[in-house]
Design a protein around this motif. Structure first.
Motif, PDB file in Angstrom:
ATOM      1  N   VAL A  89      39.584  45.199  48.474  1.00 18.41           N
ATOM      2  CA  VAL A  89      40.073  45.743  49.773  1.00 18.41           C
ATOM      3  C   VAL A  89      41.631  45.415  49.931  1.00 18.41           C
ATOM      4  O   VAL A  89      42.130  45.865  50.871  1.00 18.41           O
ATOM      5  CB  VAL A  89      39.363  45.045  51.021  1.00 18.41           C
ATOM      6  N   VAL A  90      42.192  44.468  48.882  1.00 20.12           N
ATOM      7  CA  VAL A  90      43.579  44.210  49.120  1.00 20.12           C
ATOM      8  C   VAL A  90      44.649  45.449  48.803  1.00 20.12           C
ATOM      9  O   VAL A  90      44.074  46.126  47.884  1.00 20.12           O
ATOM     10  CB  VAL A  90      44.073  43.031  48.447  1.00 20.12           C
ATOM     11  N   SER A  91      45.677  45.587  49.002  1.00 14.66           N
ATOM     12  CA  SER A  91      46.427  46.670  48.797  1.00 14.66           C
ATOM     13  C   SER A  91      47.140  46.307  47.490  1.00 14.66           C
ATOM     14  O   SER A  91      47.456  47.544  46.936  1.00 14.66           O
ATOM     15  CB  SER A  91      47.412  47.090  49.828  1.00 14.66           C
ATOM     16  N   ASP A  92      47.716  45.081  47.343  1.00 11.71           N
ATOM     17  CA  ASP A  92      48.550  45.005  45.942  1.00 11.71           C
ATOM     18  C   ASP A  92      47.779  44.005  45.158  1.00 11.71           C
ATOM     19  O   ASP A  92      47.774  42.664  45.093  1.00 11.71           O
ATOM     20  CB  ASP A  92      49.690  44.363  46.384  1.00 11.71           C
ATOM     21  N   VAL A  93      46.636  44.624  44.139  1.00 12.00           N
ATOM     22  CA  VAL A  93      45.775  43.616  43.338  1.00 12.00           C
ATOM     23  C   VAL A  93      46.716  42.613  42.483  1.00 12.00           C
ATOM     24  O   VAL A  93      46.244  41.662  42.519  1.00 12.00           O
ATOM     25  CB  VAL A  93      44.672  44.593  42.628  1.00 12.00           C
ATOM     26  N   LYS A  94      47.577  43.021  41.952  1.00 10.88           N
ATOM     27  CA  LYS A  94      48.516  42.225  41.110  1.00 10.88           C
ATOM     28  C   LYS A  94      49.019  40.907  41.986  1.00 10.88           C
ATOM     29  O   LYS A  94      48.840  39.933  41.336  1.00 10.88           O
ATOM     30  CB  LYS A  94      49.775  43.163  40.548  1.00 10.88           C
ATOM     31  N   SER A  95      49.530  41.269  43.078  1.00  8.74           N
ATOM     32  CA  SER A  95      50.100  40.211  43.766  1.00  8.74           C
ATOM     33  C   SER A  95      48.808  39.359  44.096  1.00  8.74           C
ATOM     34  O   SER A  95      49.085  38.005  44.179  1.00  8.74           O
ATOM     35  CB  SER A  95      50.917  40.920  45.002  1.00  8.74           C
ATOM     36  N   PHE A  96      48.005  39.726  44.801  1.00  4.08           N
ATOM     37  CA  PHE A  96      46.888  39.110  45.025  1.00  4.08           C
ATOM     38  C   PHE A  96      46.197  38.147  44.058  1.00  4.08           C
ATOM     39  O   PHE A  96      45.979  37.142  43.987  1.00  4.08           O
ATOM     40  CB  PHE A  96      45.538  39.972  45.604  1.00  4.08           C
ATOM     41  N   ASP A  97      46.172  38.763  42.605  1.00  2.00           N
ATOM     42  CA  ASP A  97      45.606  37.952  41.780  1.00  2.00           C
ATOM     43  C   ASP A  97      46.594  37.035  41.001  1.00  2.00           C
ATOM     44  O   ASP A  97      46.169  35.902  40.834  1.00  2.00           O
ATOM     45  CB  ASP A  97      45.554  38.799  40.383  1.00  2.00           C
ATOM     46  N   ASP A  98      47.751  37.061  41.371  1.00  2.00           N
ATOM     47  CA  ASP A  98      48.765  36.105  40.873  1.00  2.00           C
ATOM     48  C   ASP A  98      48.568  34.892  41.979  1.00  2.00           C
ATOM     49  O   ASP A  98      48.541  33.882  41.539  1.00  2.00           O
ATOM     50  CB  ASP A  98      50.164  36.700  41.006  1.00  2.00           C
ATOM     51  N   LEU A  99      48.677  35.145  43.059  1.00  2.00           N
ATOM     52  CA  LEU A  99      48.576  34.131  44.037  1.00  2.00           C
ATOM     53  C   LEU A  99      47.100  33.429  44.162  1.00  2.00           C
ATOM     54  O   LEU A  99      47.031  32.273  44.186  1.00  2.00           O
ATOM     55  CB  LEU A  99      48.515  34.859  45.597  1.00  2.00           C
TER      56      LEU A  99
END
Length: 155
Positions: A71-81
């Motif tokens: 449900v997050v809009s930016d999976v790459k950023s989410f995964d990084d964090l």
């Protein structure tokens, strides 16, 4: 090390993320290195995690449901964090939704001694809203710092 949690708006208008990040950084810097607690939602939560890390702090993540990544809009950023968190806990919900979101916020409130709210001050009766999380924190005697910089807008 202070344990500071975050709640805040997910959808920020163009240019608002920069304003909020600067305000978060200034607010957190006043506490020295902190340990943050976040649900890592889009918007305020992810800006908070970045600010905590930039100031030399650590953070943990409370995820509302097993499917939250979808449900997050930016999976790459989410995964990084998410990969930089010192601890990640999933609540026992299979799917994301208001009940899971509020349960995650409620767990976050149990883990912190201060809450930072990126909030425009608008009231809401939605159980998972920033307004309700702030109301719950205050009802429990938790100190709350509200951040909404001049010029900030919701999308």
């Amino acid at each position: 090390m202070p344990r500071i949690g975050v709640t805040g708006h997910v959808r920020l208008a163009e240019g608002t993320a920069e304003l909020v990040y600067a305000a978060l950084t200034a607010t957190l810097a006043a506490h020295g290195p902190v340990h943050g607690v976040t649900c890592l939602a889009d918007g305020a939560d992810q800006l908070f995690a970045r600010a905590v890390a930039a100031l030399g702090g650590t953070y943990e993540v409370v995820l509302p449901a097993a499917d939250y990544r979808t449900v997050v809009s930016d999976v790459k950023s989410f995964d990084d964090l998410l990969g930089k968190a010192v601890r990640v806990d999933y609540l026992p919900f299979a799917t994301s939704g208001p009940e899971a979101y509020f349960a995650a916020s409620d767990e976050l409130l149990r883990r912190v001694d201060h809450l930072v709210a990126v909030w425009d001050g608008a009231p809401s009766d939605v159980v998972s809203s920033t307004a309700n999380v702030v109301r719950t924190a205050r009802a429990n005697g938790l100190p709350v710092t509200v951040i909404w910089p001049a010029g900030a807008r919701r999308a």
